[in-house]
Design a protein around this motif. Structure first.
Motif, short mmCIF file in Angstrom:
data_model
loop_
_atom_site.label_atom_id
_atom_site.label_comp_id
_atom_site.label_asym_id
_atom_site.label_seq_id
_atom_site.Cartn_x
_atom_site.Cartn_y
_atom_site.Cartn_z
N ASP A 99 0.83 -1.20 0.00
CA ASP A 99 0.00 0.00 0.00
C ASP A 99 0.87 1.25 0.00
OD1 ASP A 99 -1.98 -1.88 0.27
OD2 ASP A 99 -2.57 -1.29 2.30
N ASN A 100 0.33 2.34 -0.55
CA ASN A 100 0.98 3.66 -0.48
C ASN A 100 2.44 3.61 -0.97
OD1 ASN A 100 -1.42 4.61 0.81
ND2 ASN A 100 -0.64 3.81 2.74
N HIS A 101 2.64 3.07 -2.15
CA HIS A 101 4.00 2.81 -2.65
C HIS A 101 4.46 3.80 -3.71
CE1 HIS A 101 7.49 0.28 -3.47
NE2 HIS A 101 7.23 0.40 -4.76
N PHE A 102 3.58 4.22 -4.62
CA PHE A 102 3.98 5.03 -5.77
C PHE A 102 3.63 6.51 -5.59
CE2 PHE A 102 3.36 0.77 -7.57
CZ PHE A 102 4.59 0.59 -8.19
N ASN A 103 4.53 7.38 -6.11
CA ASN A 103 4.28 8.81 -6.11
C ASN A 103 3.38 9.24 -7.27
OD1 ASN A 103 6.02 9.72 -3.88
ND2 ASN A 103 7.67 8.94 -5.16
N LEU A 104 3.52 8.57 -8.40
CA LEU A 104 2.80 8.97 -9.61
C LEU A 104 2.42 7.75 -10.43
CD1 LEU A 104 1.89 11.20 -11.67
CD2 LEU A 104 4.20 11.06 -12.64
N ILE A 105 1.19 7.74 -10.91
CA ILE A 105 0.71 6.69 -11.81
C ILE A 105 0.12 7.38 -13.04
CG2 ILE A 105 -0.92 4.80 -12.13
CD1 ILE A 105 -0.84 4.36 -9.10
N VAL A 106 0.60 7.00 -14.22
CA VAL A 106 0.09 7.54 -15.48
C VAL A 106 -0.27 6.37 -16.38
CG1 VAL A 106 0.57 8.99 -17.48
CG2 VAL A 106 1.58 9.57 -15.27
N THR A 107 -1.47 6.38 -16.93
CA THR A 107 -1.86 5.28 -17.79
C THR A 107 -2.76 5.78 -18.91
OG1 THR A 107 -2.87 3.07 -17.89
CG2 THR A 107 -3.89 4.66 -16.41
N SER A 108 -2.64 5.13 -20.05
CA SER A 108 -3.52 5.37 -21.19
C SER A 108 -4.07 4.02 -21.62
CB SER A 108 -2.75 6.03 -22.34
OG SER A 108 -3.60 6.26 -23.44
N PRO A 109 -5.14 3.58 -20.98
CA PRO A 109 -5.66 2.24 -21.25
C PRO A 109 -6.30 2.15 -22.62
CG PRO A 109 -7.19 3.45 -19.87
CD PRO A 109 -5.98 4.32 -20.03
N PRO A 110 -6.53 0.95 -23.13
CA PRO A 110 -7.23 0.82 -24.41
C PRO A 110 -8.63 1.40 -24.29
CG PRO A 110 -7.07 -1.31 -23.29
CD PRO A 110 -6.20 -0.37 -22.55
N TYR A 111 -9.00 2.24 -25.25
CA TYR A 111 -10.32 2.83 -25.22
C TYR A 111 -11.36 1.80 -25.67
CZ TYR A 111 -7.47 7.07 -25.08
OH TYR A 111 -6.55 8.03 -24.74
N GLY A 165 0.28 11.42 -3.56
CA GLY A 165 0.61 11.12 -4.95
C GLY A 165 -0.50 11.52 -5.90
N THR A 166 -0.26 11.30 -7.20
CA THR A 166 -1.19 11.70 -8.24
C THR A 166 -1.38 10.59 -9.26
OG1 THR A 166 -0.77 14.09 -8.06
CG2 THR A 166 -1.55 13.30 -10.19
N PHE A 167 -2.60 10.45 -9.75
CA PHE A 167 -2.93 9.49 -10.80
C PHE A 167 -3.47 10.26 -12.01
CE2 PHE A 167 -6.52 6.52 -12.33
CZ PHE A 167 -5.72 6.00 -13.33
N ILE A 168 -2.86 10.05 -13.17
CA ILE A 168 -3.29 10.68 -14.42
C ILE A 168 -3.85 9.62 -15.36
CG2 ILE A 168 -2.62 12.03 -16.43
CD1 ILE A 168 -2.47 13.66 -13.94
N LEU A 169 -5.06 9.83 -15.82
CA LEU A 169 -5.73 8.89 -16.72
C LEU A 169 -5.97 9.57 -18.06
CD1 LEU A 169 -7.29 6.29 -17.40
CD2 LEU A 169 -9.30 7.32 -16.29
N ASN A 170 -5.29 9.09 -19.11
CA ASN A 170 -5.48 9.59 -20.47
C ASN A 170 -6.55 8.74 -21.14
OD1 ASN A 170 -3.72 9.15 -23.54
ND2 ASN A 170 -5.15 10.77 -23.08
N ILE A 171 -7.65 9.37 -21.52
CA ILE A 171 -8.78 8.60 -22.05
C ILE A 171 -9.63 9.50 -22.93
CG2 ILE A 171 -10.38 9.10 -20.14
CD1 ILE A 171 -11.14 6.08 -20.23
#
Length: 213
Positions: free
Chosen positions: A22-34, A69-75
């Motif tokens: 738990d609580n491991h990453f500072n930043l997560i960025v993903t662009s999953p298949p639409y 931390g921050t999570f960015i979702l490209n969609i």
């Protein structure tokens, strides 16, 4: 300059993330298949199944992301038969129920968007980059990404009126206001939430000679 060590892990993120605490990453960025995209690679996710498919993954993102931390979702929504699907909006609402805070939305303007003509809409030239956080107090280094003020400041700030030297609130009563004198002697300002970037059109080497020197 020393190149930081990078570890690449391949696999289904739903399974790989379960191996992290738990609580491991500072930043997560993903662009999953639409929805209905990349059928040969991912099998294709139907629009009416997309939210159900994504929520187990966002649940793991929420678990492994640090509190600041921050999570960015490209969609992007898909248009079929002249109408946009609503799975992105539905996903945002369900993620908020999951515990996420929807803190910002960046507009990625793709300067080299796909050419074409459609009978009832224009070319798709932008995508969403949705920002989610676990807390309203998250790390954000705004000073590191400041941009030059631009030529407009040279003439605009030469001679200030009385109104320019106070906070001039909107006459429409919106609550918005500005004090133009705050820009005097500033070389840089904060960027907007619009990203003007072209997509990559061909494969490139991971490192160039310039990166290694």
């Amino acid at each position: 300059m020393a190149i930081p060590k990078t570890k690449i892990i391949t696999g289904d993120c739903l399974e790989m993330l379960k191996t992290f605490p738990d609580n491991h990453f500072n930043l997560i960025v993903t662009s999953p298949p639409y929805a209905d995209s990349r059928n040969n690679t991912y099998g294709g996710i139907k629009p009416n199944q997309y939210v159900k498919w994504f929520l187990p993954r966002s649940e793991q993102f929420l678990r492994v992301l640090k509190p600041d931390g921050t999570f960015i979702l490209n969609i992007k929504e898909k248009a079929i038969n002249g109408e946009r699907y609503t799975y992105v909006i539905e996903l945002i609402l369900e993620m908020r129920k999951q515990g996420w805070l929807w803190t910002e939305e960046f507009v990625w303007h793709k300067k080299n968007c796909f050419p074409g003509k459609w009978p009832n809409r224009f070319r798709d030239a932008w995508e969403r980059c949705l920002q989610f956080n676990k807390s309203k107090k998250f790390k954000m280094y705004q000073e590191s990404v400041m941009v030059p003020m631009g030529d407009w400041a040279k003439n605009r700030l030469k001679k200030l009126s009385k109104t320019d030297k106070i906070r001039d609130n909107s006459k429409a009563g919106s609550g918005f206001g500005k004090n133009v004198s705050n820009w005097v002697n500033r070389d840089k300002g904060y960027p907007t939430n619009a990203l003007y970037l072209a997509t990559e059109c061909n494969k490139r080497a991971a490192f160039s000679e310039e990166c290694l020197t």
